[in-house]
Design an enzyme around this catalytic site. Structure first.
Site, PDB file in Angstrom:
ATOM      1  N   CYS A 121       0.814  -1.224   0.000  1.00 37.56           N
ATOM      2  CA  CYS A 121       0.000   0.000   0.000  1.00 37.56           C
ATOM      3  C   CYS A 121       0.846   1.272   0.000  1.00 37.56           C
ATOM      4  CB  CYS A 121      -0.950   0.001   1.181  1.00 37.56           C
ATOM      5  SG  CYS A 121      -1.930  -1.493   1.302  1.00 37.56           S
ATOM      6  N   HIS A 255      -3.203   6.992   2.165  1.00 36.46           N
ATOM      7  CA  HIS A 255      -3.676   5.710   1.653  1.00 36.46           C
ATOM      8  C   HIS A 255      -5.070   5.446   2.220  1.00 36.46           C
ATOM      9  CE1 HIS A 255      -4.279   1.565   0.948  1.00 36.46           C
ATOM     10  NE2 HIS A 255      -3.907   1.158   2.149  1.00 36.46           N
ATOM     11  N   ASN A 286     -10.420  -0.343  -0.174  1.00 38.66           N
ATOM     12  CA  ASN A 286      -8.962  -0.226   0.021  1.00 38.66           C
ATOM     13  C   ASN A 286      -8.270  -0.979  -1.111  1.00 38.66           C
ATOM     14  OD1 ASN A 286      -6.280  -0.749   0.759  1.00 38.66           O
ATOM     15  ND2 ASN A 286      -6.747  -1.034   2.918  1.00 38.66           N
TER      16      ASN A 286
HETATM   17  O1  UT7 Z   1      -4.114  -1.298   3.545  1.00 41.97           O
HETATM   18  C1  UT7 Z   1      -3.095  -1.932   4.258  1.00 41.97           C
HETATM   19  C2  UT7 Z   1      -3.130  -1.566   5.689  1.00 41.97           C
HETATM   20  N1  UT7 Z   1      -4.335  -2.083   6.305  1.00 41.97           N
HETATM   21  C3  UT7 Z   1      -4.970  -1.357   7.191  1.00 41.97           C
HETATM   22  O2  UT7 Z   1      -4.595  -0.235   7.438  1.00 41.97           O
HETATM   23  C4  UT7 Z   1      -6.123  -1.979   7.950  1.00 41.97           C
HETATM   24  C5  UT7 Z   1      -6.048  -1.603   9.415  1.00 41.97           C
HETATM   25  N2  UT7 Z   1      -7.072  -2.258  10.223  1.00 41.97           N
HETATM   26  C6  UT7 Z   1      -8.368  -1.912  10.176  1.00 41.97           C
HETATM   27  O3  UT7 Z   1      -8.742  -1.069   9.395  1.00 41.97           O
HETATM   28  C7  UT7 Z   1      -9.311  -2.558  11.153  1.00 41.97           C
HETATM   29  O4  UT7 Z   1      -8.590  -3.317  12.078  1.00 41.97           O
HETATM   30  C8  UT7 Z   1     -10.396  -3.445  10.478  1.00 41.97           C
HETATM   31  C9  UT7 Z   1     -11.366  -2.564   9.693  1.00 41.97           C
HETATM   32  C10 UT7 Z   1      -9.742  -4.451   9.572  1.00 41.97           C
HETATM   33  C11 UT7 Z   1     -11.214  -4.175  11.553  1.00 41.97           C
HETATM   34  O5  UT7 Z   1     -11.805  -3.224  12.430  1.00 41.97           O
HETATM   35  P1  UT7 Z   1     -11.597  -3.344  13.989  1.00 41.97           P
HETATM   36  O6  UT7 Z   1     -12.276  -2.205  14.600  1.00 41.97           O
HETATM   37  O7  UT7 Z   1     -10.120  -3.499  14.287  1.00 41.97           O
HETATM   38  O8  UT7 Z   1     -12.365  -4.697  14.317  1.00 41.97           O
HETATM   39  P2  UT7 Z   1     -11.985  -5.798  15.382  1.00 41.97           P
HETATM   40  O9  UT7 Z   1     -11.231  -6.887  14.737  1.00 41.97           O
HETATM   41  O10 UT7 Z   1     -11.409  -5.141  16.601  1.00 41.97           O
HETATM   42  O11 UT7 Z   1     -13.402  -6.350  15.789  1.00 41.97           O
HETATM   43  C12 UT7 Z   1     -14.334  -5.536  16.553  1.00 41.97           C
HETATM   44  C13 UT7 Z   1     -15.660  -6.241  16.647  1.00 41.97           C
HETATM   45  C14 UT7 Z   1     -15.566  -7.671  17.198  1.00 41.97           C
HETATM   46  O12 UT7 Z   1     -16.763  -7.914  17.942  1.00 41.97           O
HETATM   47  P3  UT7 Z   1     -16.776  -7.821  19.552  1.00 41.97           P
HETATM   48  O13 UT7 Z   1     -15.755  -8.804  20.010  1.00 41.97           O
HETATM   49  O14 UT7 Z   1     -16.414  -6.403  19.867  1.00 41.97           O
HETATM   50  O15 UT7 Z   1     -18.187  -8.169  19.890  1.00 41.97           O
HETATM   51  C15 UT7 Z   1     -15.559  -8.531  15.961  1.00 41.97           C
HETATM   52  O16 UT7 Z   1     -16.083  -9.817  16.202  1.00 41.97           O
HETATM   53  O17 UT7 Z   1     -16.260  -6.383  15.355  1.00 41.97           O
HETATM   54  C16 UT7 Z   1     -16.480  -7.766  15.050  1.00 41.97           C
HETATM   55  N3  UT7 Z   1     -16.171  -7.989  13.645  1.00 41.97           N
HETATM   56  C17 UT7 Z   1     -17.044  -7.861  12.662  1.00 41.97           C
HETATM   57  N4  UT7 Z   1     -18.353  -7.572  12.663  1.00 41.97           N
HETATM   58  C18 UT7 Z   1     -18.970  -7.513  11.475  1.00 41.97           C
HETATM   59  C19 UT7 Z   1     -14.948  -8.280  13.112  1.00 41.97           C
HETATM   60  N5  UT7 Z   1     -15.045  -8.367  11.776  1.00 41.97           N
HETATM   61  C20 UT7 Z   1     -16.328  -8.119  11.471  1.00 41.97           C
HETATM   62  C21 UT7 Z   1     -17.039  -8.039  10.266  1.00 41.97           C
HETATM   63  N6  UT7 Z   1     -18.349  -7.745  10.294  1.00 41.97           N
HETATM   64  N7  UT7 Z   1     -16.433  -8.262   9.081  1.00 41.97           N
END
Ligand code: UT7
Length: 330
Positions: A121, A255, A286
């Site tokens: 990226c 990005h 993305n």
């Molecule tokens: O481009 C290259 C570089 N990449 C990036 O910069 C990506 C950086 N990371 C992110 O943007 C974020 O970490 C994500 C968008 C990928 C994920 O968001 P997050 O806020 O870190 O989610 P998380 O893994 O902490 O999960 C939070 C909650 C969890 O539920 P509880 O435990 O709080 O009840 C997950 O189970 O969201 C839940 N969850 C989802 N819910 C619906 C995780 N994935 C999903 C999903 N749909 N796909």
């Protein structure tokens, strides 16, 4: 006889920008067919409403060609003027030959130098840094830099951590000589200690042995922490290195990884409200190395950006690697 060394232009500038957006629109409702998720969660957590995936007739090569042709035309040049082609991609499925060599031939350059780079990226900013150096040393006069991805082809559509995030597209810039400074110093680096934070699941041999494809894996929260901490400050250092202050900027195009990362960067940078901020992730997802040139192209088309604007860009991703610079919009 003394050995001759090359000398190039005093400065470089971006001369033209182009983009190619795949035709297939994939909205968040379609995502619910592949993973347990919701439109509301994806929008709140990332800002994505829909993303583009390559249709059957679209490839990383065809998207690269379209973006490069547009950038060359907008630069007021022809393919014969291009001395070097740099492609940043992680989704060209052949390790060799490079996609850049194929593009250089198909564009109709006169045998331009060509190579691919693997900087995920951050690839567009890495490519610009290379092009700037080539132009200023005289190794090339006009360089095409392409960021192109078909991440949909290497994403596990059953993975809740990545399926909704990644997308396809290509963006390109032509870099050439300038009489005035139009590209600030690159601020870049890597942290290979975190190599496993974004990774391919298998190498070629394992993929063959296990009969499974190699796909992207990501520890989202670890990347998020790095991006909102270290990278936000790298963006500040990039602006500082350019000698400009926040109120001298017109545009900020990070990005397009996640709108919450962009928000966090804005707080750290303390940019005034007069700075227009890229939010093109909303419609394009993305798409890695393509995200910055696609965002600039879209903002030029919508009137949010205009020729002559001063723009801070920063890319960051798998490696981990990052790169940023301030550029003048062509
Ligand atoms: O481009 C290259 C570089 N990449 C990036 O910069 C990506 C950086 N990371 C992110 O943007 C974020 O970490 C994500 C968008 C990928 C994920 O968001 P997050 O806020 O870190 O989610 P998380 O893994 O902490 O999960 C939070 C909650 C969890 O539920 P509880 O435990 O709080 O009840 C997950 O189970 O969201 C839940 N969850 C989802 N819910 C619906 C995780 N994935 C999903 C999903 N749909 N796909």
């Amino acid at each position: 006889m003394a050995l001759k060394a090359s000398h190039g232009a005093a400065y470089s500038r971006v001369e033209g920008i182009g983009a190619a957006i795949p035709s297939r629109v994939v909205d968040n409702h379609e995502m619910t067919q592949y993973i347990e998720t919701s439109d509301e969660w994806i929008q709140q957590r990332t800002g994505i409403v829909e993303r583009r995936w390559a249709a059957e007739h679209e490839t990383v090569e065809s998207l690269s060609m379209d973006a490069a042709r547009r950038a060359i035309e907008r630069a007021g040049l022809t393919p014969a003027d291009i001395d070097a082609v740099i492609v940043s991609t992680v989704s060209h499925m052949l390790q060799t030959p490079s996609l850049a060599a194929i593009i250089a031939a198909k564009l109709g350059t006169d045998g331009a130098a060509a190579f691919d780079i693997s900087a995920a990226c951050a690839g567009f900013s890495y490519g610009l840094a290379q092009a700037d150096a080539l132009v200023r040393t005289g190794a090339a006069r006009h360089v095409v830099v392409i960021g192109a991805e078909t991440l949909s082809k290497i994403t596990d559509l059953s993975d809740r951590g990545t399926a909704f995030l990644f997308a396809d597209g290509a963006g390109a810039a032509v870099v050439g000589p300038s009489d005035v400074p139009s590209m600030g110093p690159v601020v870049w680096g890597s942290d290979g200690e975190q190599a496993d934070v974004i990774n391919m699941s298998r190498d070629w041999h394992q993929a063959v042995e296990e009969g499974q494809p190699s796909q992207i894996t990501m520890q989202g929260q670890a990347v998020f922490r790095w991006a909102t901490g270290f990278i936000a400050d790298a963006a500040r250092r990039t602006l500082e290195a350019s000698g400009l202050t926040p109120d001298e900027l017109d545009l900020f195009v990070p990005h397009q990884a996640n709108n919450r990362i962009t928000d966090s960067m804005l707080r750290h940078l303390k940019l005034p409200e007069t700075v227009t901020v890229a939010r093109t992730i909303k419609h394009f997802g993305n798409n890695s190395a393509a995200s910055i040139p696609i965002a600039i192209d879209a903002m030029l088309a919508s009137g949010e950006a205009k020729s002559g604007d001063t723009c801070l860009i920063i890319g960051f991703g798998a490696g981990l690697v990052y790169a940023g610079q301030v550029i003048t919009i062509p």
